[in-house]
Design a protein around this motif. Structure first.
Motif, PDB file in Angstrom:
ATOM      1  N   ARG A  37      28.855 -13.640  13.407  1.00 37.95           N
ATOM      2  CA  ARG A  37      27.667 -13.084  12.758  1.00 37.95           C
ATOM      3  C   ARG A  37      26.450 -13.421  13.588  1.00 37.95           C
ATOM      4  O   ARG A  37      26.316 -14.527  14.100  1.00 37.95           O
ATOM      5  CB  ARG A  37      27.539 -13.681  11.361  1.00 37.95           C
ATOM      6  N   HIS A  81      21.927  -8.706   9.308  1.00 39.28           N
ATOM      7  CA  HIS A  81      22.822  -9.357  10.261  1.00 39.28           C
ATOM      8  C   HIS A  81      23.837  -8.358  10.783  1.00 39.28           C
ATOM      9  O   HIS A  81      24.135  -7.358  10.147  1.00 39.28           O
ATOM     10  CB  HIS A  81      23.498 -10.602   9.678  1.00 39.28           C
ATOM     11  N   PHE A  95      27.712  -7.970  12.842  1.00 41.01           N
ATOM     12  CA  PHE A  95      28.993  -8.633  13.027  1.00 41.01           C
ATOM     13  C   PHE A  95      29.646  -8.088  14.278  1.00 41.01           C
ATOM     14  O   PHE A  95      29.719  -6.877  14.489  1.00 41.01           O
ATOM     15  CB  PHE A  95      29.873  -8.437  11.793  1.00 41.01           C
ATOM     16  N   SER A 120      25.858  -9.651   0.424  1.00 41.50           N
ATOM     17  CA  SER A 120      25.957  -8.973   1.709  1.00 41.50           C
ATOM     18  C   SER A 120      26.241  -7.512   1.375  1.00 41.50           C
ATOM     19  O   SER A 120      27.266  -7.196   0.766  1.00 41.50           O
ATOM     20  CB  SER A 120      27.067  -9.590   2.558  1.00 41.50           C
TER      21      SER A 120
END
Length: 152
Positions: free
Chosen positions: A88, A111, A113, A145
């Motif tokens: 992440r 964020h 990944f 998330s």
């Protein structure tokens, strides 16, 4: 006039610090440490370190994965689906931190990944973390998330 406005905010119970720098720095440091452990959770001790950032009764809401109600289940899922596979990364400049009176802070941001062992970062999402400060220890009590999509 500025002092009067600040005084009125304090008296109204809505004291919003004009300078949230200290709290933001604290939460940014916690975020970096927590996700460094997440990103290395296939290494000895790192998954336990990652787990230590969460309350045992964490509520984790994931738009694609559903709801997880305990740290043990969340960590087991992280071990099975993330460790050694994904890392992440916080999107630079996206972290926003707001204080929660007599509790802790709310952190939001974006964020991405990325696949471990490559430069492919295909997914992006938003996050919200509710941090509690108790007895000098910061832990996440709620995590969201959401908005997962391709990172084009």
């Amino acid at each position: 006039m500025k002092k009067l406005i600040m005084l009125l905010c304090v008296l109204a119970g809505g004291a919003h610090a004009a300078d949230n720098t200290g709290l933001t720095a604290t939460v940014a440091k916690l975020d970096a440490e927590m996700f460094d452990a997440f990103n290395h959770c296939d290494k000895p001790g790192q998954l336990d370190k990652y787990a230590s950032y969460f309350d045992s009764h964490i509520e984790f809401y994931h738009d694609n994965g559903g709801v997880t109600w305990t740290r043990d289940v969340m960590i087991a899922q992280t071990k099975a689906h993330v460790c050694g596979k994904y890392r992440r990364e916080l999107v630079a400049g996206s972290l926003k931190v707001s204080p929660v009176k007599d509790f802790g802070a709310i952190a939001t941001g974006s964020h991405i990944f990325c696949q471990v062992g490559g430069n492919t970062c295909e997914g992006i999402a938003e996050f919200t973390l509710i941090w509690r400060l108790r007895d000098g220890v910061w832990q996440v009590t709620r995590a969201l998330s959401y908005g997962h999509r391709a990172n084009n």
